[in-house]
Design a protein around this motif. Sequence first.
Motif, mmCIF file in Angstrom:
data_model
loop_
_atom_site.group_PDB
_atom_site.id
_atom_site.type_symbol
_atom_site.label_atom_id
_atom_site.label_comp_id
_atom_site.label_asym_id
_atom_site.label_seq_id
_atom_site.Cartn_x
_atom_site.Cartn_y
_atom_site.Cartn_z
ATOM 1 N N TYR A 187 11.896 -1.134 -4.877
ATOM 2 C CA TYR A 187 12.803 -0.380 -5.742
ATOM 3 C C TYR A 187 12.136 0.844 -6.375
ATOM 4 O O TYR A 187 12.790 1.603 -7.089
ATOM 5 N N ASP A 188 10.852 0.990 -6.132
ATOM 6 C CA ASP A 188 10.115 2.133 -6.676
ATOM 7 C C ASP A 188 9.701 3.107 -5.577
ATOM 8 O O ASP A 188 8.762 3.878 -5.744
ATOM 9 N N ARG A 189 10.377 3.053 -4.441
ATOM 10 C CA ARG A 189 10.005 3.913 -3.318
ATOM 11 C C ARG A 189 9.993 5.384 -3.720
ATOM 12 O O ARG A 189 9.047 6.114 -3.399
ATOM 13 N N GLU A 190 11.020 5.830 -4.415
ATOM 14 C CA GLU A 190 11.098 7.242 -4.792
ATOM 15 C C GLU A 190 9.941 7.620 -5.719
ATOM 16 O O GLU A 190 9.350 8.701 -5.577
ATOM 17 N N THR A 191 9.621 6.732 -6.650
ATOM 18 C CA THR A 191 8.503 6.995 -7.565
ATOM 19 C C THR A 191 7.185 7.042 -6.809
ATOM 20 O O THR A 191 6.341 7.912 -7.044
ATOM 21 N N LEU A 192 6.984 6.101 -5.885
ATOM 22 C CA LEU A 192 5.745 6.070 -5.102
ATOM 23 C C LEU A 192 5.606 7.327 -4.243
ATOM 24 O O LEU A 192 4.504 7.876 -4.105
ATOM 25 N N LEU A 247 2.653 2.286 -12.227
ATOM 26 C CA LEU A 247 4.044 1.839 -12.158
ATOM 27 C C LEU A 247 4.398 0.967 -13.358
ATOM 28 O O LEU A 247 5.490 1.094 -13.932
ATOM 29 N N GLN A 248 3.482 0.084 -13.769
ATOM 30 C CA GLN A 248 3.738 -0.768 -14.922
ATOM 31 C C GLN A 248 3.857 0.062 -16.195
ATOM 32 O O GLN A 248 4.684 -0.230 -17.061
ATOM 33 N N TYR A 280 6.864 -3.025 -3.927
ATOM 34 C CA TYR A 280 7.714 -2.353 -4.927
ATOM 35 C C TYR A 280 8.836 -1.580 -4.208
ATOM 36 O O TYR A 280 8.881 -0.346 -4.255
ATOM 37 N N LEU A 325 4.960 3.088 -16.350
ATOM 38 C CA LEU A 325 6.278 3.718 -16.294
ATOM 39 C C LEU A 325 7.378 2.741 -16.688
ATOM 40 O O LEU A 325 8.298 3.089 -17.450
ATOM 41 N N HIS A 326 7.293 1.511 -16.187
ATOM 42 C CA HIS A 326 8.322 0.515 -16.473
ATOM 43 C C HIS A 326 8.344 0.123 -17.942
ATOM 44 O O HIS A 326 9.409 -0.135 -18.514
ATOM 45 N N GLN A 360 -0.465 0.460 -9.052
ATOM 46 C CA GLN A 360 0.318 -0.623 -9.658
ATOM 47 C C GLN A 360 0.306 -0.500 -11.173
ATOM 48 O O GLN A 360 1.324 -0.715 -11.840
#
Length: 293
Positions: free
Chosen positions: A199-204, A250-251, A197, A253-254, A247
């Motif tokens: 593109y989700d580095r900041e979120t992670l 993240l889903q 992921y 959130l998306h 994971q």
Amino acid sequence: MYDYFYGPEGEQFSFIRVPKLFFENEAYRSMSAEAKILYGFLLDRVSVSMKNGWRDEQDRIFIICTIEEIMSKLGCGNKKAIQLLTELEDKIGLIERKRQGLGKPNLIYVKNFIRTVDNTGQRHLWKCQNDTSGNVQITSLEVSKSHGSNTDNNKTDKSYTENPIYPRKEADGMSEHRMYEDYFRDALEYDVLLQDYPYDRETLEGILDLMVDVCCSRREYIRIASDDKSRDVVKSRFMKLSSSHIQYVLQCLHENTTDVRNVKQYLLATLYNAPTTIDSYYRAKVNHDLYGT
């Protein structure tokens, strides 16, 4: 015949987690595979005991697990179940049994597999190095003067009794925050998540920081979805999360279409509920994909 896994179905189920340290460190080389599995089963019971308030006068958590239960779970006989318990207690030292007498089942104290205590009362933490996954060493933790062998002082040191998982600072200056961060990076396979992921580095990074902050919190309760949950219960939930749970978060959130005013509270609630909601989420998603409903 068993069917195959399709799509996300492989992430629907609950699992007994066996520490990777048992397979990577020389200290556990002689430990049998069945004993490792039994420890994972007993460790899973600890969170239930926390919810039930099963603690002794020293605030140590204990569980109750009968020989019959072990025989049923592992599909073994009475002699084998007793042998495995004896291996965990006498050979490895990862559990301690206390007799209640009068025909009552033994109380079982499940020992912390990443922390040991020496004869002086000092605590030592298994520290996993990031450069090589198999390189594990034991490091000494600095112990507060009020947290030595003097039990009277221990009782009056509120900062330690509130958070007994790790002392505040390690001898080489590594903070408690860093210790938890290392633990979660390994348990959540954080580097793999970053690759999957990008593109989700900041979120992670935000999720990792949030989980570490909760585990290091000195508050007695953590606010989860307008409810005050015991910090120890929240910490226990977080320390059982895996990469599949992250994971799933993240889903969520998306796919969320509503306006999230407080991202921190949303993440706290989603992380806390992930173990209980992930199954129904993927089940509904599979049904939708199959039947379009």
